[in-house]
Write an enzyme that holds these catalytic residues in place. Structure first.
Site: not given
Length: 286
Positions: A182, A184, A64
């Site tokens: 979804t 921090y 990611d």
């Protein structure tokens, strides 16, 4: 849309010696596609120069974090991104490395969808409103204001559309998109939101109060975080991060100005799984 021209963005740490990226390039070359490999660690400038609206797809090999970097580079061109996961389970890099060939077959056959994800624009200005050079940026996940070194508590005011909302004593605050809900934001106790939604989430980090609730704002709202001087008289240590990139040091009186961006990140989706099904798979894999 017919996809024929690719840039492969490879993570050298996770794709040593270009073994995996080379395999994908050879596959696309054999299919008659145009394909270039770029390593973000070394060739960001080249990619920014060569990437334009004629590029059909960014193939991002990594996790990611690598997808986030690609989103920043491709934000101005709107080039669609497909993330192939070479790390831990991700939300943005949805294709597992063992399924890359099946994914490319579907892309070349036009069997895919493109999702437009909202981004944030942010800048840092002083108390007079002058924006500091080099502090303007985009964020696909979040813009985070947090304390720097030491255990000093941050004191800051939050304004929405110029109107005072609240004062906080906290370790910081996360301003996130639905995509970033979804990341921090979730770790800090914020709500999980369907990623295609257009909204802004405000989640304090470890606030020194019994009320630690997140606030959900409209995508048209403009958020301002005003950094206050420490009550202890000590020197301020605070920073602002755009999607976790290199921090901007903050001073007392500085303001972080955040709003939805005109740019979006366009993610190619192959999976037929819904967001809730993906969420369930992530939770049960922990």
């Amino acid at each position: 849309m017919s996809i024929k021209r690719f840039f492969i963005i490879a993570n050298r740490v996770k794709d040593q010696d270009q073994v995996f990226s080379g395999k994908i390039r050879d596959y696309l070359d054999n299919k008659g596609m145009t394909c270039h490999i770029v390593h973000l660690e070394e060739e960001r400038i080249r990619l920014r120069k060569e990437l334009n609206s004629t590029t059909d797809c960014l193939l991002v090999l990594g996790g990611d974090g690598t997808v986030l970097e690609a989103a920043h580079i491709g934000a101005d061109t709107g080039t669609p991104i497909l993330g192939i996961n070479l790390g831990n389970l991700g939300y943005l890099a949805e294709i597992d490395s063992q399924n890359w060939e099946q994914a490319l077959v579907r892309i070349l056959n036009g069997d895919y969808e493109v999702e437009s994800r909202m981004m944030l624009d942010g800048s840092v200005s002083n108390r007079t409103g002058r924006i500091y050079p080099g502090t303007c940026g985009h964020a696909l996940n979040d813009i985070v204001v947090t304390r720097g070194t030491g255990l000093q508590i941050l004191q800051f005011n939050v304004y929405v559309d110029g109107k005072f909302l609240n004062s906080y004593n906290a370790d910081g605050v996360i301003i996130s998109t639905a995509t970033g809900s979804t990341a921090y934001n979730m770790s800090a106790g914020g709500p999980i939101v369907e990623p295609k939604a257009r909204l802004i989430l405000l989640t304090p980090i470890s606030p020194h109060t019994l009320n630690n609730r997140s606030i959900v704002l409209s995508s048209s709202d403009r958020v301002t975080i005003e950094i206050l001087s420490p009550r202890s008289g000590k020197a301020l240590s605070a920073e602002c991060y755009f999607d976790g990139a290199a921090g901007v040091s903050l001073q007392s009186g500085d303001r972080i100005n955040i709003s939805s961006s005109v740019n979006t990140t366009r993610l190619i989706r192959i999976s037929r799984q819904s967001f809730l099904e993906t969420l369930h798979r992530k939770f049960t894999s922990v």
